[in-house]
Design an enzyme around this catalytic site. Sequence first.
Site, PDB file in Angstrom:
ATOM      1  N   GLY A   5       0.861  -1.171   0.000  1.00 29.17           N
ATOM      2  CA  GLY A   5       0.000   0.000   0.000  1.00 29.17           C
ATOM      3  C   GLY A   5       0.897   1.220   0.000  1.00 29.17           C
ATOM      4  O   GLY A   5       1.816   1.314   0.829  1.00 29.17           O
ATOM      5  N   ILE A  12       0.562   4.092   1.037  1.00 29.78           N
ATOM      6  CA  ILE A  12       0.536   4.948   2.227  1.00 29.78           C
ATOM      7  C   ILE A  12       0.927   4.184   3.483  1.00 29.78           C
ATOM      8  O   ILE A  12       0.804   4.703   4.588  1.00 29.78           O
ATOM      9  CB  ILE A  12      -0.843   5.625   2.420  1.00 29.78           C
ATOM     10  N   SER A  13       1.435   2.977   3.323  1.00 25.38           N
ATOM     11  CA  SER A  13       1.804   2.153   4.481  1.00 25.38           C
ATOM     12  C   SER A  13       3.158   2.577   5.041  1.00 25.38           C
ATOM     13  O   SER A  13       4.167   2.540   4.321  1.00 25.38           O
ATOM     14  CB  SER A  13       1.871   0.676   4.088  1.00 25.38           C
ATOM     15  N   PRO A  14       3.217   2.927   6.338  1.00 26.90           N
ATOM     16  CA  PRO A  14       4.527   3.252   6.905  1.00 26.90           C
ATOM     17  C   PRO A  14       5.442   2.045   6.979  1.00 26.90           C
ATOM     18  O   PRO A  14       6.667   2.174   6.908  1.00 26.90           O
ATOM     19  CB  PRO A  14       4.177   3.775   8.307  1.00 26.90           C
TER      20      PRO A  14
END
EC number: 5.99.1.4
Length: 199
Positions: free
Chosen positions: A9, A11-13
Site C-alpha cells: 500500500g 501509504i503504508s509506513p
Amino acid sequence: MASIDYYLGTISPWCYLAGDRLERIAAAHGATITYKPLDLLQLFDRTGGVRPADRHPSRMEYRGQELARWAEHLGLPLNLKPAHWPVNMAPSSYAIIAAQQTGGGDLGALVQAFMRAVWAEERDISDDAVIREILGANGFDPGLADKGLFVGAEIYGRNLEDAANAGVFGAPFYIIRETDQRFWGQDRLDFLDRALAAA
C-alpha cells in the site's frame, strides 16, 4: 529463478520502512519482483483487519512507538503524523502499475519514492504534479500519470482480488511464487532472504 509477489500500500509506513531491502535481497538471489499495489484499507475489510481510524487508542499508541523505534533502528526519517495521511492510494498505485508495464526506469526506487514522499517529505501523493515529478525523477515518462489510468484501475482492483485469494491480509506482504512461502511485514525480510538462499 525465484519470483516474488510484493503486495503493498503506497501509504503504508511499514512498506516505507522496508526501504530498498527487498530489491537488494532479490538482486543477491537473482529473483524477480512483481509489484502489486492495492487498496490496503479494503484488504483489511476483506480479511478481518481493522482500519487504523477504527483501532483502539492503545493499539495506535503502540503502533506509534514501534514505528519510531524501527525508523531509528533503520536510520530512516519518519514523521509519525504526516500532513497528507491518509490519502487516496489509487493515483500513485496506477502510476506504479503503468511504470511496471512500460519499463524504462527504476521501479523499486519509484515505489520507495512514493512512500518517502508521504512519511518523510510531507507531499501529497494523490496530487498529479507530485506523481509526475516522482515518475520523472525515477526515470519514467511523467505522462504515465495520465496514460495508464484505465489499465491501472483494472489491475489495481485485480491486485486486491489476487491478494485475498493468495492469503494476504496486510502490507508489506511478500510471496515466493514457486513455493508459496509467505512473509508479512518488513521485519520478515531476513526470513525471505533465508528462504531464497535455501531454494
